[in-house]
Write an enzyme that holds these catalytic residues in place. Structure first.
Site, PDB file in Angstrom:
ATOM      1  N   LYS A 208      29.106   8.875 -10.920  1.00 59.30           N
ATOM      2  CA  LYS A 208      27.900   9.534 -10.384  1.00 59.30           C
ATOM      3  C   LYS A 208      28.205  10.364  -9.134  1.00 59.30           C
ATOM      4  O   LYS A 208      27.764  11.495  -9.016  1.00 59.30           O
ATOM      5  CB  LYS A 208      26.833   8.505  -9.964  1.00 59.30           C
ATOM      6  CG  LYS A 208      26.178   7.738 -11.070  1.00 59.30           C
ATOM      7  CD  LYS A 208      25.015   6.899 -10.527  1.00 59.30           C
ATOM      8  CE  LYS A 208      25.418   5.816  -9.538  1.00 59.30           C
ATOM      9  NZ  LYS A 208      26.113   4.675 -10.122  1.00 59.30           N
TER      10      LYS A 208
ATOM     11  N   ARG B 124      40.335   2.619  -8.029  1.00 56.29           N
ATOM     12  CA  ARG B 124      39.761   3.288  -6.868  1.00 56.29           C
ATOM     13  C   ARG B 124      39.907   2.413  -5.620  1.00 56.29           C
ATOM     14  O   ARG B 124      40.214   2.908  -4.543  1.00 56.29           O
ATOM     15  CB  ARG B 124      38.275   3.577  -7.138  1.00 56.29           C
ATOM     16  CG  ARG B 124      37.600   4.386  -6.078  1.00 56.29           C
ATOM     17  CD  ARG B 124      36.253   4.909  -6.560  1.00 56.29           C
ATOM     18  NE  ARG B 124      35.214   3.921  -6.423  1.00 56.29           N
ATOM     19  CZ  ARG B 124      33.963   4.060  -6.883  1.00 56.29           C
ATOM     20  NH1 ARG B 124      33.634   5.134  -7.561  1.00 56.29           N
ATOM     21  NH2 ARG B 124      33.077   3.131  -6.699  1.00 56.29           N
TER      22      ARG B 124
ATOM     23  N   ARG C  75      36.864   0.559   1.333  1.00 55.82           N
ATOM     24  CA  ARG C  75      35.607   0.104   0.733  1.00 55.82           C
ATOM     25  C   ARG C  75      35.716  -1.382   0.419  1.00 55.82           C
ATOM     26  O   ARG C  75      36.161  -1.789  -0.640  1.00 55.82           O
ATOM     27  CB  ARG C  75      35.282   0.913  -0.524  1.00 55.82           C
ATOM     28  CG  ARG C  75      34.846   2.315  -0.169  1.00 55.82           C
ATOM     29  CD  ARG C  75      34.284   3.042  -1.339  1.00 55.82           C
ATOM     30  NE  ARG C  75      33.122   2.367  -1.909  1.00 55.82           N
ATOM     31  CZ  ARG C  75      32.371   2.900  -2.852  1.00 55.82           C
ATOM     32  NH1 ARG C  75      32.636   4.087  -3.321  1.00 55.82           N
ATOM     33  NH2 ARG C  75      31.344   2.245  -3.320  1.00 55.82           N
TER      34      ARG C  75
ATOM     35  N   ARG D 100      28.763  -6.707  -8.740  1.00 56.48           N
ATOM     36  CA  ARG D 100      28.051  -5.422  -8.768  1.00 56.48           C
ATOM     37  C   ARG D 100      27.645  -5.053 -10.185  1.00 56.48           C
ATOM     38  O   ARG D 100      26.567  -4.520 -10.419  1.00 56.48           O
ATOM     39  CB  ARG D 100      28.925  -4.330  -8.163  1.00 56.48           C
ATOM     40  CG  ARG D 100      29.189  -4.555  -6.692  1.00 56.48           C
ATOM     41  CD  ARG D 100      30.110  -3.526  -6.124  1.00 56.48           C
ATOM     42  NE  ARG D 100      29.426  -2.262  -6.005  1.00 56.48           N
ATOM     43  CZ  ARG D 100      30.031  -1.085  -6.022  1.00 56.48           C
ATOM     44  NH1 ARG D 100      31.327  -1.012  -6.175  1.00 56.48           N
ATOM     45  NH2 ARG D 100      29.340  -0.002  -5.887  1.00 56.48           N
TER      46      ARG D 100
ATOM     47  N   ARG E 120      17.534   2.169  -7.984  1.00 62.28           N
ATOM     48  CA  ARG E 120      18.401   1.114  -8.504  1.00 62.28           C
ATOM     49  C   ARG E 120      17.601  -0.089  -8.985  1.00 62.28           C
ATOM     50  O   ARG E 120      18.200  -1.072  -9.435  1.00 62.28           O
ATOM     51  CB  ARG E 120      19.356   0.671  -7.407  1.00 62.28           C
ATOM     52  CG  ARG E 120      20.844   0.931  -7.691  1.00 62.28           C
ATOM     53  CD  ARG E 120      21.618   0.438  -6.504  1.00 62.28           C
ATOM     54  NE  ARG E 120      23.045   0.380  -6.694  1.00 62.28           N
ATOM     55  CZ  ARG E 120      23.889   1.351  -6.353  1.00 62.28           C
ATOM     56  NH1 ARG E 120      23.446   2.496  -5.881  1.00 62.28           N
ATOM     57  NH2 ARG E 120      25.190   1.176  -6.505  1.00 62.28           N
TER      58      ARG E 120
HETATM   59  P1  ADP Z   1      28.816   3.108  -6.368  1.00 57.18           P
HETATM   60  O1  ADP Z   1      28.778   4.587  -6.136  1.00 57.18           O
HETATM   61  O2  ADP Z   1      30.183   2.544  -6.326  1.00 57.18           O
HETATM   62  O3  ADP Z   1      28.049   2.718  -7.581  1.00 57.18           O
HETATM   63  P2  ADP Z   1      27.139   2.987  -4.064  1.00 57.18           P
HETATM   64  O4  ADP Z   1      28.017   3.663  -3.087  1.00 57.18           O
HETATM   65  O5  ADP Z   1      26.050   3.790  -4.706  1.00 57.18           O
HETATM   66  O6  ADP Z   1      28.045   2.373  -5.179  1.00 57.18           O
HETATM   67  O7  ADP Z   1      26.433   1.714  -3.383  1.00 57.18           O
HETATM   68  C1  ADP Z   1      27.152   0.761  -2.620  1.00 57.18           C
HETATM   69  C2  ADP Z   1      26.233  -0.410  -2.247  1.00 57.18           C
HETATM   70  O8  ADP Z   1      25.145   0.070  -1.443  1.00 57.18           O
HETATM   71  C3  ADP Z   1      25.548  -1.115  -3.416  1.00 57.18           C
HETATM   72  O9  ADP Z   1      26.370  -2.079  -4.001  1.00 57.18           O
HETATM   73  C4  ADP Z   1      24.316  -1.726  -2.728  1.00 57.18           C
HETATM   74  O10 ADP Z   1      24.639  -2.885  -1.989  1.00 57.18           O
HETATM   75  C5  ADP Z   1      23.941  -0.649  -1.729  1.00 57.18           C
HETATM   76  N1  ADP Z   1      22.960   0.310  -2.323  1.00 57.18           N
HETATM   77  C6  ADP Z   1      23.180   1.629  -2.595  1.00 57.18           C
HETATM   78  N2  ADP Z   1      22.084   2.200  -3.109  1.00 57.18           N
HETATM   79  C7  ADP Z   1      21.139   1.219  -3.180  1.00 57.18           C
HETATM   80  C8  ADP Z   1      19.799   1.157  -3.647  1.00 57.18           C
HETATM   81  N3  ADP Z   1      19.192   2.254  -4.171  1.00 57.18           N
HETATM   82  N4  ADP Z   1      19.140  -0.023  -3.573  1.00 57.18           N
HETATM   83  C9  ADP Z   1      19.720  -1.105  -3.042  1.00 57.18           C
HETATM   84  N5  ADP Z   1      20.983  -1.148  -2.608  1.00 57.18           N
HETATM   85  C10 ADP Z   1      21.699   0.010  -2.669  1.00 57.18           C
END
Ligand code: ADP
Length: 192
Positions: free
Chosen positions: A13, A127, A135, A146, A88
């Site tokens: 994404k 990654r 990270r 996750r 989410r």
């Molecule tokens: P990735 O891109 O690896 O899927 P993100 O960088 O989007 O992960 O998100 C990292 C973390 O930030 C998530 O695991 C969660 O804890 C928090 N997070 C991000 N976006 C949201 C959201 N919309 N609602 C709740 N928690 C979020």
């Protein structure tokens, strides 16, 4: 144009959102990036989010909904924006509908990047190795959590949008350019 990119952790994404941001000149809004910035700054939200994110759990809905509501009110979002990592949960999706409705805005496209779970796991582990300690949420146990969190709390937004006739799916197992091409085929010239 308002675009939502959906898909599990590691589906690409963020990479695709950056490419679309450049190609279409609409800003990428990554709640993950915003929360990581909050953690780094030591703000009150950051202090709340830090341990939650490190476990691979979700930050409370009202926190991220507040962040997004503030962010989309800024001037650079007037032309449109790409949501990457939000919504989410179904509660976040409903809140987004309500806040856009109040502004008279509608979602242009909702694209799910569909990927194979095992391949995902391998990709995220790679990654994490590349990023070193950068990270802390990317180690294998946290990753499992996750993915579980994704299935339990995020996947229900797929039928939520499908039932509204708004969901478009693409093959996330293609290479990066191939995925971008599929997204651009859906977006066409809208907002470019
Ligand atoms: P990735 O891109 O690896 O899927 P993100 O960088 O989007 O992960 O998100 C990292 C973390 O930030 C998530 O695991 C969660 O804890 C928090 N997070 C991000 N976006 C949201 C959201 N919309 N609602 C709740 N928690 C979020």
């Amino acid at each position: 144009m308002i675009l939502i990119l959906l898909g599990p952790p590691g589906c690409g994404k963020g990479t695709q959102a950056q490419r679309i941001q450049q190609a279409y000149g609409i800003v990428q809004l990554s709640t993950g990036d915003m929360l990581r910035a909050a953690v780094a700054s030591g703000s009150e939200i950051g202090q709340r989010a830090k341990a939650i994110m490190a476990r691979g759990d979700l930050v409370p809905d009202e926190v991220v909904i507040g962040i997004i509501a503030d962010r989309i009110a800024e001037a650079d979002c007037a032309k449109g924006f790409i949501l990457d990592g939000f919504p989410r949960t179904v509660a976040q999706a409903r809140a987004l509908d309500a806040m856009l409705g109040q502004k008279g805005l509608t979602i242009g496209h909702i694209i799910e990047i569909v990927v194979d779970e095992q391949a995902l796991f391998d990709r995220i582990e790679g990654r994490a190795a590349e990023a070193g300690e950068a990270r802390a949420d990317d180690n294998a146990d946290v990753l499992r959590n996750r993915l579980k969190t994704y299935h339990d709390q995020t996947a229900p937004i797929i039928p939520y949008y499908r039932d509204k006739g708004m969901l478009e799916q693409i093959d996330g197992m293609a290479d990066i350019d191939g995925v971008t091409a599929q997204i651009e085929a859906i977006l066409g010239d809208s907002g470019r």
